[in-house]
Design an enzyme around this catalytic site. Structure first.
Site, PDB file in Angstrom:
ATOM      1  N   LYS A  22       0.716  -1.085  -0.106  1.00 24.29           N
ATOM      2  CA  LYS A  22       0.049   0.130  -0.241  1.00 24.29           C
ATOM      3  C   LYS A  22       0.922   1.399   0.007  1.00 24.29           C
ATOM      4  O   LYS A  22       0.610   2.058  -0.945  1.00 24.29           O
ATOM      5  CB  LYS A  22      -0.863   0.034   1.149  1.00 24.29           C
ATOM      6  CG  LYS A  22      -1.303   1.425   1.622  1.00 24.29           C
ATOM      7  CD  LYS A  22      -2.376   1.414   2.573  1.00 24.29           C
ATOM      8  CE  LYS A  22      -1.985   2.145   4.193  1.00 24.29           C
ATOM      9  NZ  LYS A  22      -1.634   3.395   4.148  1.00 24.29           N
ATOM     10  N   ASN A  23       1.629   1.457   0.961  1.00 22.34           N
ATOM     11  CA  ASN A  23       2.516   2.712   1.034  1.00 22.34           C
ATOM     12  C   ASN A  23       3.346   2.938   0.067  1.00 22.34           C
ATOM     13  O   ASN A  23       3.828   4.054  -0.277  1.00 22.34           O
ATOM     14  CB  ASN A  23       3.368   2.748   2.467  1.00 22.34           C
ATOM     15  CG  ASN A  23       2.108   3.109   3.658  1.00 22.34           C
ATOM     16  OD1 ASN A  23       0.947   3.393   3.094  1.00 22.34           O
ATOM     17  ND2 ASN A  23       2.348   2.709   4.759  1.00 22.34           N
ATOM     18  N   CYS A 117      -5.032   7.948   8.954  1.00 25.18           N
ATOM     19  CA  CYS A 117      -5.603   7.802  10.111  1.00 25.18           C
ATOM     20  C   CYS A 117      -5.268   8.878  11.398  1.00 25.18           C
ATOM     21  O   CYS A 117      -4.066   9.364  11.163  1.00 25.18           O
ATOM     22  CB  CYS A 117      -4.892   6.429  10.588  1.00 25.18           C
ATOM     23  SG  CYS A 117      -5.175   5.223   9.602  1.00 25.18           S
ATOM     24  N   ARG A 122      -0.256  14.926  13.211  1.00 22.80           N
ATOM     25  CA  ARG A 122       0.464  14.323  12.005  1.00 22.80           C
ATOM     26  C   ARG A 122       0.804  15.554  11.164  1.00 22.80           C
ATOM     27  O   ARG A 122       0.523  15.923  10.188  1.00 22.80           O
ATOM     28  CB  ARG A 122      -0.609  13.522  10.846  1.00 22.80           C
ATOM     29  CG  ARG A 122      -0.636  12.223  11.759  1.00 22.80           C
ATOM     30  CD  ARG A 122      -1.387  11.072  11.022  1.00 22.80           C
ATOM     31  NE  ARG A 122      -0.399  10.428   9.964  1.00 22.80           N
ATOM     32  CZ  ARG A 122      -0.743   9.317   9.466  1.00 22.80           C
ATOM     33  NH1 ARG A 122      -1.964   8.954   9.226  1.00 22.80           N
ATOM     34  NH2 ARG A 122       0.018   8.949   8.454  1.00 22.80           N
ATOM     35  N   ASP A 308       3.522   0.186  12.243  1.00 20.71           N
ATOM     36  CA  ASP A 308       2.091  -0.323  11.504  1.00 20.71           C
ATOM     37  C   ASP A 308       1.781  -1.661  11.809  1.00 20.71           C
ATOM     38  O   ASP A 308       0.692  -2.344  11.457  1.00 20.71           O
ATOM     39  CB  ASP A 308       2.269   0.036   9.859  1.00 20.71           C
ATOM     40  CG  ASP A 308       2.203   1.472   9.740  1.00 20.71           C
ATOM     41  OD1 ASP A 308       1.944   2.280  10.480  1.00 20.71           O
ATOM     42  OD2 ASP A 308       2.595   1.745   8.329  1.00 20.71           O
ATOM     43  N   ARG A 400      -9.136   0.271   3.370  1.00 28.30           N
ATOM     44  CA  ARG A 400      -8.284   1.418   3.044  1.00 28.30           C
ATOM     45  C   ARG A 400      -6.874   0.660   2.413  1.00 28.30           C
ATOM     46  O   ARG A 400      -6.163   1.037   1.648  1.00 28.30           O
ATOM     47  CB  ARG A 400      -7.955   2.246   3.955  1.00 28.30           C
ATOM     48  CG  ARG A 400      -8.955   3.134   3.988  1.00 28.30           C
ATOM     49  CD  ARG A 400      -8.694   4.552   5.038  1.00 28.30           C
ATOM     50  NE  ARG A 400      -7.128   4.838   4.714  1.00 28.30           N
ATOM     51  CZ  ARG A 400      -6.451   5.185   5.535  1.00 28.30           C
ATOM     52  NH1 ARG A 400      -6.713   5.282   6.758  1.00 28.30           N
ATOM     53  NH2 ARG A 400      -4.940   5.464   5.265  1.00 28.30           N
TER      54      ARG A 400
END
Ligand code: EPU
Length: 431
Positions: A22-23, A117, A122, A308, A400
Site C-alpha cells: 500500500k504505502n 488515520c 500528523r 504499523d 483502505r
C-alpha cells in the site's frame, strides 16, 4: 455500511498470497505524474486508498487503463489541472505526494492538507521545510497547501537535513528533487522498503537517485522522465498482519510472495514469543502450536519493529504468558484500540507511549469498532483468536489497506464474513 462477523478459536491452515505494498503504491502512482509517457505499474493492491489516489490523478487529467486485476497503464502526459479537489485530498494521507510530484514537474500545486488515520498529531512541517529548501514558496491556508516555484522556473537542488526520519517527507523531497536543477542530498532520510521502491521506480523511468535505503539519499536532477514498466514490492505490513494472525489463532500458514528480508524485524519478535518461522524462497512458513511467551516490543523506523504492526502484535501479546511492555516510538497516540480489546478480556494498561500487557489465558468474543486501519486489522486478529463471536464495525478503515482480507482469511480456514449493517438513518426514515 458493513461489518465483519468472526467466529473465533479456529487455527489457520493453508497459504496466503501477499499483495503489492500500500504505502509504496500510494507514492508510486503520484510519481507517475512526473513521467512523460506511459508507466505500466504492476502489482497494484486493490484497496480503497489506491482508488482514491487514482481518482485524484484522473481529476488532473491522467489517462488510466486497467489490464488485469493488478496492472495499470498510467499516462500523465496531458495533465490539465494542478489542483486536487478538497473532498478527495483530505481523505487520505498520501495525497501529500501530489505536492512534490506536481511541484517538481509543473512548478505549482494546490493540494488539501492530508487526512489519514488519526494517530495523534500528523504535521507536514518537514515536507514544507524540504520543498522550501528546494526553492519552492509554500503556504498553507483554508485547508490547502499552495506550493509554487517562483518565476515559473525549476526547483534547485539543496542539502536537506530531516530532524525526524520521516517516510513522507523523504519521499516527497525525493519526488520534487528528481526534476530539479542540480544535486539534492537528504540527510537522516527514512529507510523503509517503500522508500527504496519509489526510488527504484523513478530510476527505472530515468531519474538519478542513489542511496535510497540508507540515511543519505542523493538525487541528481534530470530534465525529464520517460515511460517504462515497474512492479511494486510486496506489502511488509500485510504479510506481518497475517503472520500475527497465525501467531494469535494458531495453525500453520505459508505467507507467499514476500521479501523475507523486509520481514526480519517482525519475524524476530514472533520467534521470541514461541512462533516458528521458516524461510523458503519468497515465502515464510509460520507455525504456532504451543503457548505464546511474553516479550517487549518498541516500534521504530525501519529496520526497527514497524509502528504499523503495533496494534497487531498487541493482539498477540494479549494472550501470551506473562507481562509484556509495548512502547510506541513513532506516533503520539496509537493506543485507541485498547478500549476495544478490553471488551474481549484483554488486560492492557496504557501510560503515554507505553502499554503494559498482562497476557490472559484466552479472549472472549465481543463487538469492536475499528478506529483506524491497523487497529481494525488487529481487532480482526483478536477476534480470530477469541472464543465465541466477535464483530468489527467501521471496516472502511480496514478496506483502505487490505486487499480481500475476507477471501484471504477464509482461504486458510477462518470463519469470517461480511454482513450488511442497516443504515440507522434509512431504517428510521422507513420506520
Ligand atoms: N513528522 C513530523 N513532521 C513531518 C512529518 C512527520 O513531525 O513533517 C513526525 C510524525 O508526527 C511522526 C514521525 O514524524 O511522529 C514519523 O512520521 P512519517 O512522516 O514517517 O509518517 P507518514 O509519512 O505520515 C507513513 C505511513 C504510515 C506509517 C508511517 C511510519 C504512508 C502513506 N503512511 O506515514 O502508515 O505509520 O509512515 O512508518 O506511507 C499505515 O499504513 O497504517 C500508516 C499509518
Amino acid at each position: 455500511m458493513k461489518k465483519y462477523v468472526i467466529h473465533g478459536g479456529r487455527p489457520l491452515y493453508g497459504r496466503i498470497e501477499i499483495s503489492g505494498a500500500k504505502n509504496a503504491a500510494v507514492a508510486i502512482i503520484p510519481a507517475a505524474l512526473m513521467v512523460d509517457g506511459v508507466c505500466r505499474i504492476e502489482n497494484i493492491p486493490q484497496i480503497s486508498d489506491v482508488d482514491l489516489i487514482l481518482n485524484m490523478l484522473q481529476s488532473l487529467g491522467a489517462n488510466i487503463r486497467t489490464f488485469n486485476r493488478t496492472t495499470m497503464d498510467v499516462d500523465c502526459t496531458h495533465i490539465v489541472n494542478r489542483q486536487i479537489p478538497y473532498e478527495d485530498g483530505r481523505k487520505i494521507r498520501a495525497s501529500y505526494y501530489l505536492i512534490g510530484a506536481l511541484l517538481g514537474r509543473y512548478g505549482w500545486a494546490e493540494v488539501p492538507l492530508p487526512g489519514g488515520c488519526d494517530l495523534g498529531g500528523r504535521p507536514i512541517d518537514l515536507h514544507i521545510k524540504g520543498l522550501t529548501a528546494l526553492g519552492a514558496e509554500v503556504d498553507t491556508r483554508n485547508g490547502y497547501v499552495y506550493a509554487k516555484v517562483p518565476d515559473g522556473g525549476r526547483l534547485r537542488g539543496a542539502q536537506i537535513y530531516l530532524d525526524i526520519a520521516s517516510v513522507g517527507a523523504t519521499i516527497n523531497i525525493m519526488l520534487a528533487a528528481t526534476l530539479a536543477e542540480g544535486l539534492t542530498v537528504i540527510e537522516n532520510a527514512a529507510k523503509e522498503p517503500h522508500i527504496v521502491d519509489v526510488a527504484n521506480f523513478l530510476n527505472s523511468m530515468g531519474a538519478d537517485i542513489a542511496g535510497a535505503g540508507t540515511d543519505v539519499i542523493k538525487i541528481r536532477g534530470v530534465e525529464k522522465l520517460r515511460g517504462g514498466e515497474y512492479s511494486i514490492i510486496p506489502d511488509q505490513i500485510e504479510a506481518g498482519t497475517y503472520m500475527a494472525a497465525v501467531a494469535a489463532a494458531g495453525g500453520e500458514v505459508r505467507v507467499c510472495g514476500i521479501i523475507p528480508k523486509h520481514m526480519e524485524c517482525i519475524t524476530a519478535k514472533l520467534m521470541e514469543m514461541g512462533v516458528e518461522v521458516e524461510e523458503e524462497g519468497d515465502s515464510l512458513i509460520v507455525r504456532r502450536s504451543g503457548s505464546l511467551q511474553r516479550t517487549n516490543v518498541k516500534t521504530m523506523p525501519y529496520p526497527g519493529f514497524p509502528t504499523d504492526m503495533q496494534p497487531q502484535i498487541a493482539a498477540v501479546l494479549s494472550i501470551a504468558q506473562g507481562t509484556s511492555v509495548l512502547t510506541e516510538g513513532v506516533w503520539g497516540n496509537r493506543y485507541r484500540y485498547v478500549e476495544e480489546f478490553r471488551r474481549l478480556g484483554a488486560k492492557i494498561q496504557v501510560e503515554g507511549k507505553i502499554a503494559v500487557i498482562e497476557g490472559v489465558d484466552h479472549l472472549t468474543g465481543a463487538p469492536m469498532e475499528a478506529c483506524d486501519l491497523r487497529a481494525g486489522a488487529a481487532m480482526v486478529i483478536a477476534g480470530l483468536a477469541a472464543r465465541g463471536t466477535s464483530e468489527v464495525t467501521n471496516i472502511s478503515h480496514i478496506e483502505r489497506g487490505y486487499e480481500d482480507l475476507i477471501g484471504k482469511l477464509s482461504g486458510v480456514g477462518a470463519d469470517i464474513r461480511v454482513v450488511e449493517v442497516p443504515d440507522p438513518e434509512r431504517a428510521a426514515a422507513t420506520a
